[in-house]
Design a protein around this motif. Structure first.
Motif, PDB file in Angstrom:
ATOM      1  N   ALA A  70       1.054  -1.056   0.346  1.00  0.00           N
ATOM      2  CA  ALA A  70      -0.024   0.148   0.066  1.00  0.00           C
ATOM      3  C   ALA A  70       1.077   1.041  -0.492  1.00  0.00           C
ATOM      4  CB  ALA A  70      -0.843  -0.256   1.251  1.00  0.00           C
ATOM      5  N   ARG A  71       0.125   2.299  -1.039  1.00  0.00           N
ATOM      6  CA  ARG A  71       1.056   3.631  -1.010  1.00  0.00           C
ATOM      7  C   ARG A  71       0.618   3.898   0.469  1.00  0.00           C
ATOM      8  NH1 ARG A  71       3.636   8.057  -4.425  1.00  0.00           N
ATOM      9  NH2 ARG A  71       3.590   5.745  -6.118  1.00  0.00           N
ATOM     10  N   LEU A  72       1.981   4.967   1.268  1.00  0.00           N
ATOM     11  CA  LEU A  72       1.797   5.741   2.601  1.00  0.00           C
ATOM     12  C   LEU A  72       1.161   7.380   2.029  1.00  0.00           C
ATOM     13  CD1 LEU A  72       4.736   4.086   4.826  1.00  0.00           C
ATOM     14  CD2 LEU A  72       2.359   4.302   4.746  1.00  0.00           C
ATOM     15  N   THR A  73       2.170   7.147   1.583  1.00  0.00           N
ATOM     16  CA  THR A  73       1.997   8.179   0.916  1.00  0.00           C
ATOM     17  C   THR A  73       1.614   8.943  -0.578  1.00  0.00           C
ATOM     18  OG1 THR A  73       3.656   9.367   2.306  1.00  0.00           O
ATOM     19  CG2 THR A  73       3.667  11.278   1.084  1.00  0.00           C
TER      20      THR A  73
ATOM     21  N   ARG B  22       3.607   0.731   7.845  1.00  0.00           N
ATOM     22  CA  ARG B  22       2.079  -0.224   7.258  1.00  0.00           C
ATOM     23  C   ARG B  22       1.588  -0.766   8.494  1.00  0.00           C
ATOM     24  NH1 ARG B  22       6.033  -1.041   2.427  1.00  0.00           N
ATOM     25  NH2 ARG B  22       5.469   1.126   1.138  1.00  0.00           N
ATOM     26  N   GLN B  23       1.969  -1.551   8.707  1.00  0.00           N
ATOM     27  CA  GLN B  23       1.973  -2.463   9.955  1.00  0.00           C
ATOM     28  C   GLN B  23       1.037  -1.709  10.746  1.00  0.00           C
ATOM     29  OE1 GLN B  23       0.362  -6.281   9.263  1.00  0.00           O
ATOM     30  NE2 GLN B  23      -0.229  -5.380  10.821  1.00  0.00           N
ATOM     31  N   VAL B  24       1.486  -0.718  11.381  1.00  0.00           N
ATOM     32  CA  VAL B  24       1.281   0.023  12.352  1.00  0.00           C
ATOM     33  C   VAL B  24      -0.128   0.976  11.703  1.00  0.00           C
ATOM     34  CG1 VAL B  24       1.377   1.823  13.591  1.00  0.00           C
ATOM     35  CG2 VAL B  24       3.222  -0.117  13.910  1.00  0.00           C
ATOM     36  N   LEU B  25      -0.320   1.472  10.453  1.00  0.00           N
ATOM     37  CA  LEU B  25      -1.312   1.902  10.298  1.00  0.00           C
ATOM     38  C   LEU B  25      -2.051   0.611  10.027  1.00  0.00           C
ATOM     39  CD1 LEU B  25       0.187   3.793   7.872  1.00  0.00           C
ATOM     40  CD2 LEU B  25      -1.040   4.846   9.872  1.00  0.00           C
ATOM     41  N   ALA B  26      -2.372  -0.806   9.740  1.00  0.00           N
ATOM     42  CA  ALA B  26      -3.436  -1.498   9.804  1.00  0.00           C
ATOM     43  C   ALA B  26      -3.235  -1.947  11.209  1.00  0.00           C
ATOM     44  CB  ALA B  26      -1.708  -3.088   8.527  1.00  0.00           C
ATOM     45  N   ASP B  27      -2.314  -1.886  11.717  1.00  0.00           N
ATOM     46  CA  ASP B  27      -3.315  -2.336  13.267  1.00  0.00           C
ATOM     47  C   ASP B  27      -4.211  -1.273  13.461  1.00  0.00           C
ATOM     48  OD1 ASP B  27      -2.579  -4.279  12.469  1.00  0.00           O
ATOM     49  OD2 ASP B  27       0.063  -3.799  14.272  1.00  0.00           O
ATOM     50  N   ALA B  28      -4.312   0.149  13.388  1.00  0.00           N
ATOM     51  CA  ALA B  28      -5.041   1.342  13.701  1.00  0.00           C
ATOM     52  C   ALA B  28      -4.346   1.912  14.742  1.00  0.00           C
ATOM     53  CB  ALA B  28      -6.446   1.084  13.865  1.00  0.00           C
ATOM     54  N   ASN B  29      -2.991   1.944  14.802  1.00  0.00           N
ATOM     55  CA  ASN B  29      -2.313   2.270  16.300  1.00  0.00           C
ATOM     56  C   ASN B  29      -1.869   3.840  15.712  1.00  0.00           C
ATOM     57  OD1 ASN B  29      -0.865   3.249  18.487  1.00  0.00           O
ATOM     58  ND2 ASN B  29       0.058   0.495  18.331  1.00  0.00           N
TER      59      ASN B  29
ATOM     60  N   GLN C 286      -3.261   1.735  -4.125  1.00  0.00           N
ATOM     61  CA  GLN C 286      -3.933   1.731  -3.302  1.00  0.00           C
ATOM     62  C   GLN C 286      -3.846   1.956  -1.476  1.00  0.00           C
ATOM     63  OE1 GLN C 286      -6.102  -1.329  -3.586  1.00  0.00           O
ATOM     64  NE2 GLN C 286      -6.498  -1.283  -1.055  1.00  0.00           N
ATOM     65  N   PRO C 287      -4.457   2.184  -0.945  1.00  0.00           N
ATOM     66  CA  PRO C 287      -4.144   3.296   0.382  1.00  0.00           C
ATOM     67  C   PRO C 287      -3.287   2.267   1.636  1.00  0.00           C
ATOM     68  CG  PRO C 287      -6.719   2.614   0.235  1.00  0.00           C
ATOM     69  CD  PRO C 287      -6.082   2.395  -1.198  1.00  0.00           C
ATOM     70  N   ALA C 288      -3.136   2.774   2.331  1.00  0.00           N
ATOM     71  CA  ALA C 288      -2.444   2.089   3.432  1.00  0.00           C
ATOM     72  C   ALA C 288      -3.613   1.960   4.437  1.00  0.00           C
ATOM     73  CB  ALA C 288      -1.285   2.736   4.407  1.00  0.00           C
ATOM     74  N   LEU C 289      -4.543   2.150   4.149  1.00  0.00           N
ATOM     75  CA  LEU C 289      -6.140   2.249   5.828  1.00  0.00           C
ATOM     76  C   LEU C 289      -7.138   1.749   4.189  1.00  0.00           C
ATOM     77  CD1 LEU C 289      -5.440   5.469   7.112  1.00  0.00           C
ATOM     78  CD2 LEU C 289      -5.000   3.268   8.048  1.00  0.00           C
ATOM     79  N   GLN C 290      -7.704   1.273   5.079  1.00  0.00           N
ATOM     80  CA  GLN C 290      -9.242   0.474   5.222  1.00  0.00           C
ATOM     81  C   GLN C 290     -10.184   0.295   5.924  1.00  0.00           C
ATOM     82  OE1 GLN C 290     -10.031  -1.121   1.622  1.00  0.00           O
ATOM     83  NE2 GLN C 290      -8.084  -0.383   0.354  1.00  0.00           N
ATOM     84  N   GLY C 291     -11.514   1.002   5.957  1.00  0.00           N
ATOM     85  CA  GLY C 291     -12.256   0.690   7.138  1.00  0.00           C
ATOM     86  C   GLY C 291     -12.640   2.263   6.876  1.00  0.00           C
ATOM     87  N   VAL C 292     -13.379   2.360   8.175  1.00  0.00           N
ATOM     88  CA  VAL C 292     -14.298   3.754   8.964  1.00  0.00           C
ATOM     89  C   VAL C 292     -13.388   4.660  10.176  1.00  0.00           C
ATOM     90  CG1 VAL C 292     -16.385   4.237   9.860  1.00  0.00           C
ATOM     91  CG2 VAL C 292     -16.563   2.777   7.584  1.00  0.00           C
TER      92      VAL C 292
ATOM     93  N   GLU D 158       4.581  13.138  13.155  1.00  0.00           N
ATOM     94  CA  GLU D 158       3.150  13.917  13.097  1.00  0.00           C
ATOM     95  C   GLU D 158       2.481  13.360  12.797  1.00  0.00           C
ATOM     96  OE1 GLU D 158       3.243  16.746   9.631  1.00  0.00           O
ATOM     97  OE2 GLU D 158       3.401  15.103   8.108  1.00  0.00           O
ATOM     98  N   PRO D 159       0.968  13.439  12.686  1.00  0.00           N
ATOM     99  CA  PRO D 159      -0.125  12.152  12.548  1.00  0.00           C
ATOM    100  C   PRO D 159      -0.253  11.956  11.437  1.00  0.00           C
ATOM    101  CG  PRO D 159      -0.443  14.266  13.865  1.00  0.00           C
ATOM    102  CD  PRO D 159       0.627  14.786  13.190  1.00  0.00           C
ATOM    103  N   TYR D 160      -0.718  10.662  10.754  1.00  0.00           N
ATOM    104  CA  TYR D 160      -1.159  10.450  10.063  1.00  0.00           C
ATOM    105  C   TYR D 160      -2.045  10.546   9.078  1.00  0.00           C
ATOM    106  CZ  TYR D 160      -1.247   7.354   5.612  1.00  0.00           C
ATOM    107  OH  TYR D 160      -1.579   6.733   4.209  1.00  0.00           O
ATOM    108  N   GLN D 161      -1.818  11.738   7.823  1.00  0.00           N
ATOM    109  CA  GLN D 161      -2.941  12.437   7.302  1.00  0.00           C
ATOM    110  C   GLN D 161      -2.413  11.879   6.304  1.00  0.00           C
ATOM    111  OE1 GLN D 161      -1.490  16.922   7.560  1.00  0.00           O
ATOM    112  NE2 GLN D 161      -0.619  15.509   9.328  1.00  0.00           N
ATOM    113  N   ILE D 162      -3.525  12.404   5.196  1.00  0.00           N
ATOM    114  CA  ILE D 162      -4.042  12.010   3.625  1.00  0.00           C
ATOM    115  C   ILE D 162      -4.483  13.907   3.313  1.00  0.00           C
ATOM    116  CG2 ILE D 162      -4.871  11.541   2.005  1.00  0.00           C
ATOM    117  CD1 ILE D 162      -5.355   8.288   2.738  1.00  0.00           C
TER     118      ILE D 162
END
Length: 326
Positions: free
Chosen positions: A69-72, A169-176, A217-223, A186-190
């Motif tokens: 997944a693309r982070l940035t 990527r794994q940390v974002l997949a874990d929503a941490n 493909q984004p690094a996050l999936q969900g709500v 800095e906070p993760y942002q798009i």
């Protein structure tokens, strides 16, 4: 900062630099250590600092939808490199021609004739050229022959682990998002420009600001609960869905943000969306009515989350004072 797209746009005045090469996806703290290493040497030698990146990223070219997944997004990456004080970004289009270059041809065309590199900073596991045949040792030998130095990148650890794009990527997949903020600085942002969508959210009573993800493909999936800042600089709370929207037959990744109690118009504005907390995964509902019911629950849960932050309970919203700069 100067952005140069393609070797053909390099001019004689671009010769001579301190450079590094890589994807720099996320421009996280590990990358920032390398960038400081480059800048320090560039100042010492009185040369410009240069970062060479690729678009698409090589694994995206070879693996397509199976790539990480693309982070940035590219624009965000360039902006963050500029914020780090880099003088010049050279973006090489990664296509079949570049992929077929031998390692020696890459050195000659890009590093020597293109950049006239005087000092190169890369990881000792860096591979390049057709079939990844080039390595750190080849660069060192070429440097000895053509009078430029090649040194290792410095590493950076958080929590006794190396900071890397893979780890992020794994940390974002874990929503941490607290740890993600620590890895990024800095906070993760798009960010992106608000475009016209299919107006499905409006039909459901929850109008959304839509951002195209350019088929990446984004690094996050969900709500998620999110904070959004637009042209007026105001931080607004809301809920975002990021993914393919399976219930309404979405075909491309998209980011949709519903803002609480907002009646304005964001079309055409460039906005930044900071992710705070994951509410749930993206799923396919049996019908639109079931989707509407779930959205109402999501909005209620999200409002409760932000109310808790205001009352000082639970984890704080992971924001830095300058996290939402435009």
């Amino acid at each position: 900062m100067e952005l140069i797209r393609g070797l053909h746009n390099l001019r004689p005045e671009h010769q001579g630099c301190v450079a590094t090469i890589g994807n720099f996806d996320g421009v996280h703290l590990g990358h920032q250590v390398v960038l400081r290493q480059v800048k320090t040497k560039a100042q010492e030698l009185n040369l410009p600092s240069v970062v060479v990146v690729f678009e698409p990223q090589p694994r995206e070219f070879f693996a397509g939808s199976q790539a990480p997944a693309r982070l940035t997004r590219f624009r965000d990456k360039v902006e963050r490199l500029a914020e780090q004080g880099i003088d010049r970004v050279v973006c090489l289009p990664f296509n079949r021609r570049l992929a077929s270059l031998s390692a020696q041809a890459f050195i000659e065309q890009v590093l020597i004739r293109g950049l006239g590199v005087r000092y190169l900073v890369v990881g000792d596991d860096f591979r390049f050229g057709c079939d990844r045949s080039g390595d750190f040792n080849l660069l060192k030998r070429s440097g000895d022959e053509h009078d430029f130095d090649v040194v290792n990148t410095e590493t950076y650890e958080v929590g006794a682990e190396r900071v890397s794009s893979t780890r992020l990527r794994q940390v974002l997949a874990d929503a941490n998002f607290v740890l993600a903020s620590q890895l990024l600085g800095e906070p993760y942002q798009i960010s992106g420009r608000v475009i016209h969508g299919r107006k499905l959210g409006r039909q459901l009573g929850v109008p959304t600001a839509n951002l195209s993800l350019k088929d990446k493909q984004p690094a996050l999936q969900g709500v998620y609960t999110v904070l959004l800042t637009g042209d007026d600089g105001v931080v607004r709370m809301g809920v975002a869905n990021i993914g393919n929207r399976p219930t309404v037959d979405g075909v491309r990744p998209a980011l949709e943000v519903h803002l609480f109690d907002f009646k304005g118009d964001l079309y055409g504005q460039r906005v930044r969306v900071v992710f705070c907390c994951k509410l749930r995964d993206e799923i396919r509902f049996s019908d639109v009515s079931a989707l509407r019911t779930q959205i109402e629950q999501d909005l209620q849960t999200a409002r409760g989350y932000f109310e808790e932050q205001d009352m000082g309970s639970g984890q704080p919203v992971p924001l830095a004072h300058n996290a939402l700069r435009l």
